[in-house]
Motif scaffolding. Sequence first.
Motif, PDB file in Angstrom:
ATOM      1  N   THR A  75      10.309  -1.187   3.022  1.00 37.44           N
ATOM      2  CA  THR A  75      10.609  -1.808   1.738  1.00 37.44           C
ATOM      3  C   THR A  75      11.508  -0.986   0.826  1.00 37.44           C
ATOM      4  O   THR A  75      12.062  -1.520  -0.132  1.00 37.44           O
ATOM      5  CB  THR A  75       9.300  -2.098   0.971  1.00 37.44           C
ATOM      6  OG1 THR A  75       8.615  -0.857   0.722  1.00 37.44           O
ATOM      7  CG2 THR A  75       8.394  -3.008   1.792  1.00 37.44           C
ATOM      8  N   ASP A 135       0.321  -4.948   5.152  1.00 38.98           N
ATOM      9  CA  ASP A 135       0.804  -3.936   4.204  1.00 38.98           C
ATOM     10  C   ASP A 135       0.248  -2.563   4.578  1.00 38.98           C
ATOM     11  O   ASP A 135      -0.932  -2.433   4.916  1.00 38.98           O
ATOM     12  CB  ASP A 135       0.339  -4.319   2.790  1.00 38.98           C
ATOM     13  CG  ASP A 135       0.963  -3.453   1.708  1.00 38.98           C
ATOM     14  OD1 ASP A 135       1.715  -2.538   2.043  1.00 38.98           O
ATOM     15  OD2 ASP A 135       0.671  -3.707   0.528  1.00 38.98           O
ATOM     16  N   SER A 136       1.101  -1.549   4.499  1.00 38.23           N
ATOM     17  CA  SER A 136       0.641  -0.200   4.838  1.00 38.23           C
ATOM     18  C   SER A 136       0.955   0.794   3.722  1.00 38.23           C
ATOM     19  O   SER A 136       1.044   1.993   3.957  1.00 38.23           O
ATOM     20  CB  SER A 136       1.292   0.280   6.141  1.00 38.23           C
ATOM     21  OG  SER A 136       2.692   0.413   5.985  1.00 38.23           O
ATOM     22  N   GLY A 196       3.191  -9.870  -0.855  1.00 41.63           N
ATOM     23  CA  GLY A 196       3.796  -9.171  -1.971  1.00 41.63           C
ATOM     24  C   GLY A 196       3.607  -9.919  -3.277  1.00 41.63           C
ATOM     25  O   GLY A 196       2.887 -10.909  -3.370  1.00 41.63           O
ATOM     26  N   GLN A 229       4.798  -1.116   7.224  1.00 37.29           N
ATOM     27  CA  GLN A 229       5.470  -1.872   6.162  1.00 37.29           C
ATOM     28  C   GLN A 229       6.054  -0.976   5.091  1.00 37.29           C
ATOM     29  O   GLN A 229       7.152  -1.210   4.587  1.00 37.29           O
ATOM     30  CB  GLN A 229       4.466  -2.869   5.558  1.00 37.29           C
ATOM     31  CG  GLN A 229       4.982  -3.688   4.393  1.00 37.29           C
ATOM     32  CD  GLN A 229       4.639  -3.076   3.048  1.00 37.29           C
ATOM     33  OE1 GLN A 229       3.961  -2.034   2.995  1.00 37.29           O
ATOM     34  NE2 GLN A 229       5.098  -3.684   1.980  1.00 37.29           N
ATOM     35  N   ARG A 230       5.356   0.093   4.736  1.00 40.50           N
ATOM     36  CA  ARG A 230       5.818   0.965   3.661  1.00 40.50           C
ATOM     37  C   ARG A 230       7.136   1.663   4.018  1.00 40.50           C
ATOM     38  O   ARG A 230       7.878   2.091   3.129  1.00 40.50           O
ATOM     39  CB  ARG A 230       4.751   2.008   3.322  1.00 40.50           C
ATOM     40  CG  ARG A 230       4.496   3.049   4.394  1.00 40.50           C
ATOM     41  CD  ARG A 230       3.305   3.944   4.049  1.00 40.50           C
ATOM     42  NE  ARG A 230       3.537   4.697   2.832  1.00 40.50           N
ATOM     43  CZ  ARG A 230       4.065   5.913   2.797  1.00 40.50           C
ATOM     44  NH1 ARG A 230       4.434   6.490   3.922  1.00 40.50           N
ATOM     45  NH2 ARG A 230       4.224   6.537   1.653  1.00 40.50           N
ATOM     46  N   ASP A 251      -2.352  -7.708  -1.289  1.00 42.52           N
ATOM     47  CA  ASP A 251      -1.570  -8.912  -1.558  1.00 42.52           C
ATOM     48  C   ASP A 251      -2.466 -10.137  -1.664  1.00 42.52           C
ATOM     49  O   ASP A 251      -2.172 -11.074  -2.422  1.00 42.52           O
ATOM     50  CB  ASP A 251      -0.531  -9.128  -0.461  1.00 42.52           C
ATOM     51  CG  ASP A 251       0.572  -8.089  -0.499  1.00 42.52           C
ATOM     52  OD1 ASP A 251       0.751  -7.455  -1.556  1.00 42.52           O
ATOM     53  OD2 ASP A 251       1.249  -7.888   0.529  1.00 42.52           O
ATOM     54  N   SER A 304       8.819  -7.970   5.548  1.00 43.80           N
ATOM     55  CA  SER A 304       7.416  -7.611   5.333  1.00 43.80           C
ATOM     56  C   SER A 304       6.640  -8.658   4.552  1.00 43.80           C
ATOM     57  O   SER A 304       5.410  -8.714   4.657  1.00 43.80           O
ATOM     58  CB  SER A 304       7.320  -6.250   4.620  1.00 43.80           C
ATOM     59  OG  SER A 304       7.945  -6.288   3.356  1.00 43.80           O
ATOM     60  N   SER A 305       7.319  -9.512   3.773  1.00 50.29           N
ATOM     61  CA  SER A 305       6.614 -10.533   3.001  1.00 50.29           C
ATOM     62  C   SER A 305       6.717 -11.926   3.599  1.00 50.29           C
ATOM     63  O   SER A 305       5.794 -12.717   3.480  1.00 50.29           O
ATOM     64  CB  SER A 305       7.146 -10.574   1.556  1.00 50.29           C
ATOM     65  OG  SER A 305       6.796  -9.413   0.846  1.00 50.29           O
ATOM     66  N   SER A 361      -3.815  -0.144  -0.853  1.00 53.00           N
ATOM     67  CA  SER A 361      -4.275  -0.885   0.329  1.00 53.00           C
ATOM     68  C   SER A 361      -4.344   0.018   1.547  1.00 53.00           C
ATOM     69  O   SER A 361      -5.240  -0.102   2.390  1.00 53.00           O
ATOM     70  CB  SER A 361      -3.344  -2.071   0.621  1.00 53.00           C
ATOM     71  OG  SER A 361      -3.573  -3.138  -0.248  1.00 53.00           O
ATOM     72  N   GLN A 362      -3.372   0.946   1.658  1.00 51.21           N
ATOM     73  CA  GLN A 362      -3.353   1.825   2.810  1.00 51.21           C
ATOM     74  C   GLN A 362      -4.560   2.758   2.817  1.00 51.21           C
ATOM     75  O   GLN A 362      -5.076   3.103   3.892  1.00 51.21           O
ATOM     76  CB  GLN A 362      -2.055   2.633   2.841  1.00 51.21           C
ATOM     77  CG  GLN A 362      -1.938   3.598   4.010  1.00 51.21           C
ATOM     78  CD  GLN A 362      -2.035   2.901   5.372  1.00 51.21           C
ATOM     79  OE1 GLN A 362      -1.893   1.682   5.463  1.00 51.21           O
ATOM     80  NE2 GLN A 362      -2.274   3.669   6.417  1.00 51.21           N
TER      81      GLN A 362
END
Length: 394
Positions: free
Chosen positions: A227, A64-65, A39, A223-224, A83, A280-281, A69-70
Amino acid sequence: MKTTPINVQRQVLLPDDLRVARAESAPHLGPRLLFFSGGSALNGIARRLKHYTFNSMHLITPFDSGGSSQMLREAFDMPAVGDLRSRLMALADETVLGQPDVYALFSHRLPKDGNADDLRAEVARIQSGRHPLMAAIARPMRQLIRTQIDSFIESVDDTFDYRNASIGNLILAGGYLSHGRALEPVLFLMSKMVDVRGTVRTIVDENLHLGVTLEDGRRVVGQRALTGKEVAPLDSPIREVFLVGTLDTTNPVETKLPKRNRKLIEQAEIICYPPGSLYSSVVANLLPEGVGRAIARRSVPKVYLPSLGEDPEALGYSLADNVGAILKPLLRDAGDVRPRDLMTHVLCDAGVSSEICGEVTERYGVPCVRLPLSNRNKPTYDVDRVSRVLVSLI
């Protein structure tokens, strides 16, 4: 003569003006600080640390999703690179002695509301070298970058959504594809291109996703979904965290810390669990097999710098609960060790009450050090104060 290791205890001033001045005068000889992070929460501190050390080491989650990036993950079945690119840019030499033209290209982001044809045309101009950002780069470096973009363009589908795409991410994806689907070579290459003042690596070079089990028994993958940024925040606390191979499964998978990253941990003079989304981070980087054992073997300061403000991933958590979430996968991996073998101190802002800090020490035996680290009247860290404290720990 045979050498014998011994443990030496000493008192440290925080910050220590002499150590800070020494680091600032010779950052190429600065301390080897290792961060487990992802992150953007650490980027401001990382950018300021360049004044004190060129030797910081950053192990970044590739799970990360969300965001652009996804799009790349779905298109190429690859780890997340956003990231990684973000931390590379934070650590890049941004002076005229660095590569400002390359930095500008890698940091360029396409409009989030652009027309699909216009966005494809802009990427085509970058690929051809006719785009102003590419044309400004000297020829040998320009050709090297174009080679990575060529790999991306040759592999991408016509339906790829370029909205809000980072050019640096596209270059990383192209390099990943042209280097046998491995991130390490292209991360090394990009680091050299922008003269990165440190080391940035992915914790594992695998295409995995983050999953959690909630207190109410539900399992959430991706991950999305954790957060609270792209979808609604979780409404039940996280009980357990794990890795999965794909977004459509909840079956946990195991992965091992690569030898090259174990060596980084062995070289660290300070280990830091930094600010960022708790699971997630930060915790995501501690899940691979071997991380806990590698950390436990090091007799160096191992500090936790908690996030300031609300964290949707830490619903209902106290500071002690955050510490417990970090220690849990490490203790599971390290075996018969004490919490203090994995975390020696928590660095708290002076605004955190002594009662909150006392709960951490009571539960885990980890002392909290309260220091004026935040910006006045803001739930953010003063990046220079934090940097000065970190380099004083060595």
